[in-house]
Design a protein around this motif. Structure first.
Motif, PDB file in Angstrom:
ATOM      1  N   ARG A  13       0.863  -1.216   0.007  1.00 40.50           N
ATOM      2  CA  ARG A  13      -0.040  -0.135   0.013  1.00 40.50           C
ATOM      3  C   ARG A  13       0.848   1.172   0.122  1.00 40.50           C
ATOM      4  O   ARG A  13       0.566   2.326  -0.833  1.00 40.50           O
ATOM      5  CB  ARG A  13      -0.909   0.091   1.445  1.00 40.50           C
ATOM      6  N   ILE A  14       1.845   1.099   0.712  1.00 40.96           N
ATOM      7  CA  ILE A  14       2.792   2.538   0.911  1.00 40.96           C
ATOM      8  C   ILE A  14       3.595   2.424  -0.536  1.00 40.96           C
ATOM      9  O   ILE A  14       3.710   3.655  -1.072  1.00 40.96           O
ATOM     10  CB  ILE A  14       3.907   2.421   2.008  1.00 40.96           C
ATOM     11  N   LEU A  15       3.988   1.418  -1.060  1.00 40.95           N
ATOM     12  CA  LEU A  15       4.591   1.750  -2.438  1.00 40.95           C
ATOM     13  C   LEU A  15       3.819   2.121  -3.623  1.00 40.95           C
ATOM     14  O   LEU A  15       4.119   3.072  -4.317  1.00 40.95           O
ATOM     15  CB  LEU A  15       5.267   0.324  -2.600  1.00 40.95           C
ATOM     16  N   SER A  16       2.444   1.674  -3.350  1.00 38.14           N
ATOM     17  CA  SER A  16       1.469   2.120  -4.284  1.00 38.14           C
ATOM     18  C   SER A  16       1.254   3.591  -4.275  1.00 38.14           C
ATOM     19  O   SER A  16       1.288   4.336  -5.177  1.00 38.14           O
ATOM     20  CB  SER A  16       0.175   1.322  -4.154  1.00 38.14           C
ATOM     21  N   LEU A  17       1.231   4.045  -2.911  1.00 41.79           N
ATOM     22  CA  LEU A  17       0.762   5.494  -2.495  1.00 41.79           C
ATOM     23  C   LEU A  17       1.711   6.250  -3.189  1.00 41.79           C
ATOM     24  O   LEU A  17       1.586   7.618  -3.557  1.00 41.79           O
ATOM     25  CB  LEU A  17       0.345   5.476  -1.346  1.00 41.79           C
ATOM     26  N   THR A  18       3.053   6.098  -2.869  1.00 37.75           N
ATOM     27  CA  THR A  18       4.251   6.775  -3.183  1.00 37.75           C
ATOM     28  C   THR A  18       4.831   6.636  -4.508  1.00 37.75           C
ATOM     29  O   THR A  18       5.632   7.586  -4.845  1.00 37.75           O
ATOM     30  CB  THR A  18       5.480   6.460  -2.192  1.00 37.75           C
ATOM     31  N   GLY A  19       4.557   5.375  -5.108  1.00 43.73           N
ATOM     32  CA  GLY A  19       5.323   5.419  -6.559  1.00 43.73           C
ATOM     33  C   GLY A  19       4.594   5.090  -7.661  1.00 43.73           C
ATOM     34  O   GLY A  19       4.843   4.943  -8.730  1.00 43.73           O
ATOM     35  N   LYS A  20       3.157   5.088  -7.509  1.00 46.87           N
ATOM     36  CA  LYS A  20       2.096   4.851  -8.531  1.00 46.87           C
ATOM     37  C   LYS A  20       1.271   6.117  -8.867  1.00 46.87           C
ATOM     38  O   LYS A  20       0.952   6.662  -7.993  1.00 46.87           O
ATOM     39  CB  LYS A  20       1.444   3.577  -8.440  1.00 46.87           C
ATOM     40  N   THR A  21       1.027   6.157 -10.159  1.00 45.48           N
ATOM     41  CA  THR A  21      -0.111   7.118 -10.477  1.00 45.48           C
ATOM     42  C   THR A  21      -1.405   6.865  -9.812  1.00 45.48           C
ATOM     43  O   THR A  21      -1.809   6.091  -9.520  1.00 45.48           O
ATOM     44  CB  THR A  21      -0.159   7.132 -12.042  1.00 45.48           C
ATOM     45  N   ALA A  22      -2.249   8.016  -9.756  1.00 48.84           N
ATOM     46  CA  ALA A  22      -3.649   7.837  -9.288  1.00 48.84           C
ATOM     47  C   ALA A  22      -4.450   6.992 -10.020  1.00 48.84           C
ATOM     48  O   ALA A  22      -5.232   6.065  -9.444  1.00 48.84           O
ATOM     49  CB  ALA A  22      -4.372   9.183  -9.054  1.00 48.84           C
ATOM     50  N   ASP A  23      -4.070   6.848 -11.531  1.00 49.10           N
ATOM     51  CA  ASP A  23      -4.641   5.878 -12.472  1.00 49.10           C
ATOM     52  C   ASP A  23      -4.517   4.608 -12.198  1.00 49.10           C
ATOM     53  O   ASP A  23      -5.582   3.673 -11.946  1.00 49.10           O
ATOM     54  CB  ASP A  23      -4.385   6.222 -13.747  1.00 49.10           C
ATOM     55  N   LYS A  24      -3.308   4.424 -11.793  1.00 47.86           N
ATOM     56  CA  LYS A  24      -2.897   2.640 -11.687  1.00 47.86           C
ATOM     57  C   LYS A  24      -3.420   2.522 -10.037  1.00 47.86           C
ATOM     58  O   LYS A  24      -3.757   1.100  -9.851  1.00 47.86           O
ATOM     59  CB  LYS A  24      -1.372   2.761 -11.498  1.00 47.86           C
ATOM     60  N   ARG A  25      -3.344   3.428  -9.257  1.00 49.06           N
ATOM     61  CA  ARG A  25      -3.968   2.995  -7.735  1.00 49.06           C
ATOM     62  C   ARG A  25      -5.571   2.728  -7.836  1.00 49.06           C
ATOM     63  O   ARG A  25      -5.934   1.807  -7.033  1.00 49.06           O
ATOM     64  CB  ARG A  25      -3.753   4.320  -6.759  1.00 49.06           C
ATOM     65  N   TYR A  26      -6.296   3.558  -8.682  1.00 47.28           N
ATOM     66  CA  TYR A  26      -7.470   3.351  -8.931  1.00 47.28           C
ATOM     67  C   TYR A  26      -7.803   1.794  -9.467  1.00 47.28           C
ATOM     68  O   TYR A  26      -8.630   0.942  -9.057  1.00 47.28           O
ATOM     69  CB  TYR A  26      -8.044   4.362  -9.900  1.00 47.28           C
ATOM     70  N   ILE A  27      -6.982   1.336 -10.407  1.00 46.95           N
ATOM     71  CA  ILE A  27      -7.128   0.057 -11.015  1.00 46.95           C
ATOM     72  C   ILE A  27      -6.732  -0.899 -10.085  1.00 46.95           C
ATOM     73  O   ILE A  27      -7.549  -1.895 -10.030  1.00 46.95           O
ATOM     74  CB  ILE A  27      -6.232   0.034 -12.297  1.00 46.95           C
ATOM     75  N   TYR A  62      -9.400   7.033  -0.063  1.00 48.76           N
ATOM     76  CA  TYR A  62      -8.343   5.689  -0.076  1.00 48.76           C
ATOM     77  C   TYR A  62      -7.297   5.997  -1.127  1.00 48.76           C
ATOM     78  O   TYR A  62      -6.094   5.573  -0.663  1.00 48.76           O
ATOM     79  CB  TYR A  62      -9.117   4.430  -0.518  1.00 48.76           C
ATOM     80  N   LEU A  63      -7.634   6.639  -2.418  1.00 51.50           N
ATOM     81  CA  LEU A  63      -6.620   6.976  -3.328  1.00 51.50           C
ATOM     82  C   LEU A  63      -5.614   7.992  -3.082  1.00 51.50           C
ATOM     83  O   LEU A  63      -4.693   8.168  -3.726  1.00 51.50           O
ATOM     84  CB  LEU A  63      -7.320   6.932  -4.400  1.00 51.50           C
ATOM     85  N   GLY A  64      -6.117   8.975  -2.054  1.00 52.25           N
ATOM     86  CA  GLY A  64      -5.284  10.011  -1.665  1.00 52.25           C
ATOM     87  C   GLY A  64      -5.615  11.080  -2.773  1.00 52.25           C
ATOM     88  O   GLY A  64      -4.572  11.942  -2.886  1.00 52.25           O
ATOM     89  N   ILE A  65      -6.544  11.215  -3.241  1.00 56.68           N
ATOM     90  CA  ILE A  65      -7.073  12.184  -4.257  1.00 56.68           C
ATOM     91  C   ILE A  65      -8.287  13.125  -3.668  1.00 56.68           C
ATOM     92  O   ILE A  65      -9.006  12.353  -3.043  1.00 56.68           O
ATOM     93  CB  ILE A  65      -6.929  11.815  -5.645  1.00 56.68           C
ATOM     94  N   THR A  66      -8.551  14.001  -4.740  1.00 53.64           N
ATOM     95  CA  THR A  66      -9.726  14.551  -4.424  1.00 53.64           C
ATOM     96  C   THR A  66     -10.893  13.853  -5.343  1.00 53.64           C
ATOM     97  O   THR A  66     -10.594  13.079  -6.024  1.00 53.64           O
ATOM     98  CB  THR A  66      -9.938  16.233  -4.808  1.00 53.64           C
ATOM     99  N   HIS A  67     -12.208  14.014  -4.989  1.00 56.50           N
ATOM    100  CA  HIS A  67     -13.327  13.169  -5.643  1.00 56.50           C
ATOM    101  C   HIS A  67     -13.283  13.848  -7.008  1.00 56.50           C
ATOM    102  O   HIS A  67     -13.674  13.348  -7.973  1.00 56.50           O
ATOM    103  CB  HIS A  67     -14.623  13.313  -4.893  1.00 56.50           C
ATOM    104  N   GLU A  68     -13.104  15.117  -7.197  1.00 55.14           N
ATOM    105  CA  GLU A  68     -13.101  15.784  -8.571  1.00 55.14           C
ATOM    106  C   GLU A  68     -12.215  15.062  -9.388  1.00 55.14           C
ATOM    107  O   GLU A  68     -12.260  14.917 -10.626  1.00 55.14           O
ATOM    108  CB  GLU A  68     -12.615  17.082  -8.534  1.00 55.14           C
ATOM    109  N   PHE A  69     -10.971  14.732  -8.921  1.00 52.11           N
ATOM    110  CA  PHE A  69      -9.739  14.111  -9.696  1.00 52.11           C
ATOM    111  C   PHE A  69     -10.385  12.825  -9.922  1.00 52.11           C
ATOM    112  O   PHE A  69      -9.846  12.148 -11.086  1.00 52.11           O
ATOM    113  CB  PHE A  69      -8.417  14.098  -9.164  1.00 52.11           C
ATOM    114  N   LEU A  70     -10.747  12.063  -9.030  1.00 52.90           N
ATOM    115  CA  LEU A  70     -11.493  10.665  -9.319  1.00 52.90           C
ATOM    116  C   LEU A  70     -12.387  10.724 -10.594  1.00 52.90           C
ATOM    117  O   LEU A  70     -12.203   9.643 -11.192  1.00 52.90           O
ATOM    118  CB  LEU A  70     -11.875  10.240  -7.834  1.00 52.90           C
ATOM    119  N   SER A  71     -13.434  11.784 -10.640  1.00 55.70           N
ATOM    120  CA  SER A  71     -14.115  11.735 -11.529  1.00 55.70           C
ATOM    121  C   SER A  71     -13.464  11.789 -13.062  1.00 55.70           C
ATOM    122  O   SER A  71     -13.803  11.107 -13.845  1.00 55.70           O
ATOM    123  CB  SER A  71     -15.110  13.077 -11.566  1.00 55.70           C
TER     124      SER A  71
END
Length: 193
Positions: free
Chosen positions: A139-153, A174-183
């Motif tokens: 989870r830490i590696l995903s949050l620090t090293g992957k794009t939000a798109d990849k974290r969402y997938i 959970y993804l560490g982003i805003t809901h607008e960016f998630l949209s």
């Protein structure tokens, strides 16, 4: 009620029916309503809980007062604040039921007594803690090293069918982003399909 727990622990250790009865005896069934707080920041965590059904979010409030979700606990997952439980310190985490849920709870005291009465339970919880450490590292590696798109997938793969039950704000937390960016991510991914 205990079938799911038996299936879960059988991945780590073998117990006879009698041993499983002894193991499961200290667990108490607790029912939580949607939005009910199981653990509040500042309280001491005195339990571990095995989720029979429902869903929980385990989160903290960052320095700006925004929720940061560490993980969701669904059927077959465990809930606790391991730091608070093991080190007897106030919790920095909150655990909230996202829907009506049932959990088998065991107290720290009862768990310690299980260790003494059934030494193989120490192996069980050691192995489960190791798996939890691996999951948190990923989870830490995903949050620090992957794009939000990849974290969402990854979220969609890790929690199939859960997205429909959560708000966009909960998924974004959970993804560490805003809901607008998630949209925007959702729209981009749907266009790529």
């Amino acid at each position: 009620m205990f079938n799911l727990l038996f299936k879960n622990i059988s991945r780590y250790i073998d117990l006879s029916e009698e041993e499983f009865r002894q193991f499961s005896a200290p667990f108490q069934l607790k029912c939580f309503k949607k939005k009910e707080i199981v653990l509040k920041e500042g309280d001491y965590c005195l339990f571990e809980g095995f989720v029979l059904n429902g869903c929980f979010k385990i989160y903290y409030l960052n320095e700006n007062g925004f929720e940061q979700t560490l993980y969701f606990a669904v059927e077959g997952w465990w809930i606790t604040d391991i730091d608070s439980l093991l080190n007897d310190v106030p919790s920095i985490l909150n655990i909230e039921a996202l829907m009506d849920s049932e959990v088998l709870m065991i107290s720290k005291k009862d768990k310690e007594e299980l260790y003494a009465a059934m030494p193989q339970t120490e192996k069980l919880f050691r192995m489960m803690n190791q798996q939890s450490s691996v999951a948190l590292q990923r989870r830490i590696l995903s949050l620090t090293g992957k794009t939000a798109d990849k974290r969402y997938i990854e979220f969609l793969a890790k929690y199939p069918r859960l997205e429909q039950k959560l708000t966009q704000q909960q998924v974004a937390s959970y993804l560490g982003i805003t809901h607008e960016f998630l949209s925007k991510i959702r729209k981009r991914i749907s266009l790529e399909k």
